[in-house]
Design a protein around this motif. Structure first.
Motif, PDB file in Angstrom:
ATOM      1  N   ASP A  26      68.833  42.214 152.670  1.00 60.55           N
ATOM      2  CA  ASP A  26      68.790  43.391 153.378  1.00 60.55           C
ATOM      3  C   ASP A  26      68.605  44.584 152.325  1.00 60.55           C
ATOM      4  N   THR A  27      69.229  44.497 151.078  1.00 62.12           N
ATOM      5  CA  THR A  27      69.013  45.581 150.097  1.00 62.12           C
ATOM      6  C   THR A  27      67.758  45.708 149.691  1.00 62.12           C
ATOM      7  N   THR A  28      67.000  44.538 149.658  1.00 58.11           N
ATOM      8  CA  THR A  28      65.876  44.477 148.953  1.00 58.11           C
ATOM      9  C   THR A  28      64.646  45.349 150.132  1.00 58.11           C
ATOM     10  N   CYS A  29      64.909  45.241 151.138  1.00 58.73           N
ATOM     11  CA  CYS A  29      64.039  45.777 152.013  1.00 58.73           C
ATOM     12  C   CYS A  29      64.652  47.327 152.359  1.00 58.73           C
ATOM     13  N   THR A  30      65.751  47.548 152.436  1.00 57.64           N
ATOM     14  CA  THR A  30      66.551  48.668 152.923  1.00 57.64           C
ATOM     15  C   THR A  30      65.940  49.818 151.570  1.00 57.64           C
ATOM     16  N   THR A  31      65.846  49.229 150.356  1.00 59.29           N
ATOM     17  CA  THR A  31      65.563  50.048 149.234  1.00 59.29           C
ATOM     18  C   THR A  31      63.916  50.435 149.451  1.00 59.29           C
ATOM     19  N   LEU A  32      63.302  49.551 149.870  1.00 60.98           N
ATOM     20  CA  LEU A  32      61.874  49.898 149.863  1.00 60.98           C
ATOM     21  C   LEU A  32      61.776  50.879 151.004  1.00 60.98           C
ATOM     22  N   VAL A  33      62.402  50.865 151.981  1.00 59.40           N
ATOM     23  CA  VAL A  33      62.249  51.752 152.976  1.00 59.40           C
ATOM     24  C   VAL A  33      62.797  53.281 152.451  1.00 59.40           C
ATOM     25  N   ASN A  34      63.690  53.312 151.717  1.00 62.66           N
ATOM     26  CA  ASN A  34      64.471  54.503 151.474  1.00 62.66           C
ATOM     27  C   ASN A  34      63.417  55.106 150.490  1.00 62.66           C
ATOM     28  N   ARG A  35      62.433  54.288 149.465  1.00 56.21           N
ATOM     29  CA  ARG A  35      61.670  54.762 148.679  1.00 56.21           C
ATOM     30  C   ARG A  35      60.199  55.390 149.383  1.00 56.21           C
ATOM     31  N   ILE A  36      60.130  55.139 150.594  1.00 56.06           N
ATOM     32  CA  ILE A  36      58.753  55.682 151.163  1.00 56.06           C
ATOM     33  C   ILE A  36      58.346  57.115 150.928  1.00 56.06           C
ATOM     34  N   PRO A  37      59.355  58.060 150.981  1.00 54.68           N
ATOM     35  CA  PRO A  37      59.165  59.471 150.744  1.00 54.68           C
ATOM     36  C   PRO A  37      59.016  59.773 149.532  1.00 54.68           C
ATOM     37  N   VAL A  60      48.091  36.196 163.727  1.00 54.03           N
ATOM     38  CA  VAL A  60      46.950  36.916 164.094  1.00 54.03           C
ATOM     39  C   VAL A  60      46.841  36.994 165.595  1.00 54.03           C
ATOM     40  N   GLY A  61      46.569  38.447 166.033  1.00 53.71           N
ATOM     41  CA  GLY A  61      46.596  38.438 167.635  1.00 53.71           C
ATOM     42  C   GLY A  61      47.805  38.857 168.175  1.00 53.71           C
ATOM     43  N   GLU A  62      49.107  38.607 167.648  1.00 54.52           N
ATOM     44  CA  GLU A  62      50.344  38.561 168.326  1.00 54.52           C
ATOM     45  C   GLU A  62      50.722  40.039 167.869  1.00 54.52           C
ATOM     46  N   ASP A  63      51.607  40.606 169.158  1.00 53.67           N
ATOM     47  CA  ASP A  63      52.257  41.910 168.707  1.00 53.67           C
ATOM     48  C   ASP A  63      53.332  41.915 167.593  1.00 53.67           C
ATOM     49  N   LEU A  64      53.190  42.835 166.686  1.00 56.00           N
ATOM     50  CA  LEU A  64      53.888  43.025 165.443  1.00 56.00           C
ATOM     51  C   LEU A  64      55.450  43.096 166.132  1.00 56.00           C
ATOM     52  N   VAL A  86      51.344  51.689 152.672  1.00 51.54           N
ATOM     53  CA  VAL A  86      51.279  50.099 153.111  1.00 51.54           C
ATOM     54  C   VAL A  86      52.287  49.674 152.361  1.00 51.54           C
ATOM     55  N   ALA A  87      53.211  49.138 153.203  1.00 49.95           N
ATOM     56  CA  ALA A  87      54.142  48.119 152.486  1.00 49.95           C
ATOM     57  C   ALA A  87      53.509  46.909 152.458  1.00 49.95           C
ATOM     58  N   VAL A  88      53.819  46.002 151.017  1.00 52.33           N
ATOM     59  CA  VAL A  88      52.990  44.953 150.435  1.00 52.33           C
ATOM     60  C   VAL A  88      54.211  44.061 150.416  1.00 52.33           C
ATOM     61  N   ALA A  89      54.472  42.924 151.099  1.00 49.76           N
ATOM     62  CA  ALA A  89      55.373  41.664 150.844  1.00 49.76           C
ATOM     63  C   ALA A  89      54.559  40.403 150.877  1.00 49.76           C
ATOM     64  N   MET A 142      60.091  38.910 155.031  1.00 47.75           N
ATOM     65  CA  MET A 142      60.301  40.217 154.586  1.00 47.75           C
ATOM     66  C   MET A 142      59.706  41.475 155.309  1.00 47.75           C
ATOM     67  N   GLY A 143      58.337  40.944 155.622  1.00 52.04           N
ATOM     68  CA  GLY A 143      57.771  42.123 156.466  1.00 52.04           C
ATOM     69  C   GLY A 143      58.262  42.348 157.895  1.00 52.04           C
ATOM     70  N   LEU A 144      58.488  41.434 158.422  1.00 55.55           N
ATOM     71  CA  LEU A 144      59.342  41.586 159.809  1.00 55.55           C
ATOM     72  C   LEU A 144      60.497  42.262 159.744  1.00 55.55           C
ATOM     73  N   HIS A 145      61.536  42.004 158.782  1.00 54.13           N
ATOM     74  CA  HIS A 145      62.777  42.806 158.448  1.00 54.13           C
ATOM     75  C   HIS A 145      62.370  44.271 158.037  1.00 54.13           C
ATOM     76  N   ILE A 146      61.351  44.729 157.361  1.00 58.62           N
ATOM     77  CA  ILE A 146      60.721  46.045 157.026  1.00 58.62           C
ATOM     78  C   ILE A 146      60.409  46.558 158.342  1.00 58.62           C
ATOM     79  N   THR A 147      59.533  45.790 159.162  1.00 54.47           N
ATOM     80  CA  THR A 147      59.197  46.426 160.523  1.00 54.47           C
ATOM     81  C   THR A 147      60.389  46.915 161.466  1.00 54.47           C
ATOM     82  N   ARG A 148      61.601  46.072 161.295  1.00 53.03           N
ATOM     83  CA  ARG A 148      62.663  46.392 162.118  1.00 53.03           C
ATOM     84  C   ARG A 148      63.464  47.665 161.686  1.00 53.03           C
TER      85      ARG A 148
END
Length: 329
Positions: free
Chosen positions: A288-299, A28-32, A61-64, A1-7
């Protein structure tokens, strides 16, 4: 979920300043960006949350990480809050944590108020089990019951969730575990509390009934990498009922199981009263809807008042063409 949110965040123009995982993780140490299948972002994954937050000063901060507001999760949220950042999370209990995690929720709420930041739980439930349903019942003259039925595919969420749903167990093993286990509140119950708040109802006692879904033929489970024999458990259905002081019952039946060919996620809601109402969403892509809802809620979360702010107290969920201009309050 964290990586999908990143995209999704990168698509919407949001600047990602840090990524944090548990100490000892191979990430740890890898590029996101590389981990998310994107071009490198110049954001190495780190494990020292306090130091990382102090150095990068994020707005939110998005916590998954996990579902429930246990002590581990409370400590994670508190670390973010003390750094002066807002929190938005997919943790299901955080959608409406006060009835089921009262003491910890009150503690976190007070901490967030003191630091002037907001903590909010969102995700698929925000859109499909709260916002759409509260909008639907707004066209009712009288209301007696609001009843939802939904299904989600265990294979979309990996082996840990498949084991949680008791996939592959015998019926006897399932019933024995159910009889002897002390279960935490279901996702559905938390969502019904949020729905009651959105509609303006006063909750009374909740009830939960759990039944297994049994395979009628050999069914492959991608999450476990094995076939589930006929007669064994593919998952289960939780049916939650929340009675209210207004004598309106809120009901949700949530089925998490291994899908057969041709099956897909859906959400369906019906009401009894005048007029009877019906809403169905077919072939919903729940991850998808789980992550897109989070993104649209940020503001909304960035601009909300301090404390734990549940989705019934936020503006109507809506699409944001760009998030790059979202600014702190």
């Amino acid at each position: 979920m964290g990586l999908h949110i990143t995209r999704l965040l990168r698509e919407r123009g949001v600047r990602i300043v840090a990524a944090i995982t548990r100490p000892g993780s191979e990430k740890v140490g890898e590029d996101l960006g590389t981990l998310a299948g994107l071009a490198p972002l110049g954001v190495p994954v780190r494990s020292d949350a306090k130091k990382t937050l102090e150095e990068t000063e994020p707005d939110i901060v998005a916590v998954a990480v996990s579902t429930y507001l246990d002590q581990v999760m409370c400590d994670i949220y508190a670390t973010v809050v003390r750094a002066g950042a807002n929190v938005i999370t997919l943790a299901e209990e955080m959608l409406y944590p006060f009835p089921t995690a009262g003491p910890r929720a009150a503690q976190l709420d007070e901490l967030a108020r003191r630091h002037g930041v907001t903590v909010t739980g969102t995700g698929h439930q925000d859109a499909y089990w709260v916002n759409l349903v509260s909008l639907l019942v707004g066209s009712a003259q009288t209301l007696h019951t609001v009843e939802g039925e939904l299904s989600w595919n265990v294979d979309d969420f990996g082996p840990a969730v498949a084991k949680q749903q008791q996939v592959g167990q015998t019926v006897g093993e399932f019933n024995s575990r159910l009889a002897n286990a002390t279960r935490k509140p279901t996702f559905g119950r938390t969502s019904l509390y949020a729905l009651a708040a959105a509609i303006g109802l006063t909750p009374r006692q909740p009830e939960t009934r759990t039944t297994p879904v049994i395979a009628t033929k050999t069914t492959p489970c991608q999450a476990l990498g094995e076939d589930i024999a006929a007669g064994r458990v593919l998952g289960y259905t939780d049916t939650d009922t929340l009675h209210t002081e207004e004598d309106i019952d809120l009901i949700i039946s949530s089925t998490g199981k291994v899908y057969d060919a041709g099956e897909s996620d859906f959400n369906e809601w019906r009401t009894s009263g005048r007029p009877a109402l019906h809403l169905r969403n077919d072939r919903v892509i729940t991850p998808d809807t789980t992550c897109t809802t989070l993104v649209n809620r940020i503001p909304d979360v960035i601009r909300a008042e301090p404390g734990i702010v549940t989705v019934d107290r936020l503006p109507q969920l809506r699409y944001h063409a760009t998030l790059g201009s979202a600014s702190p309050r």
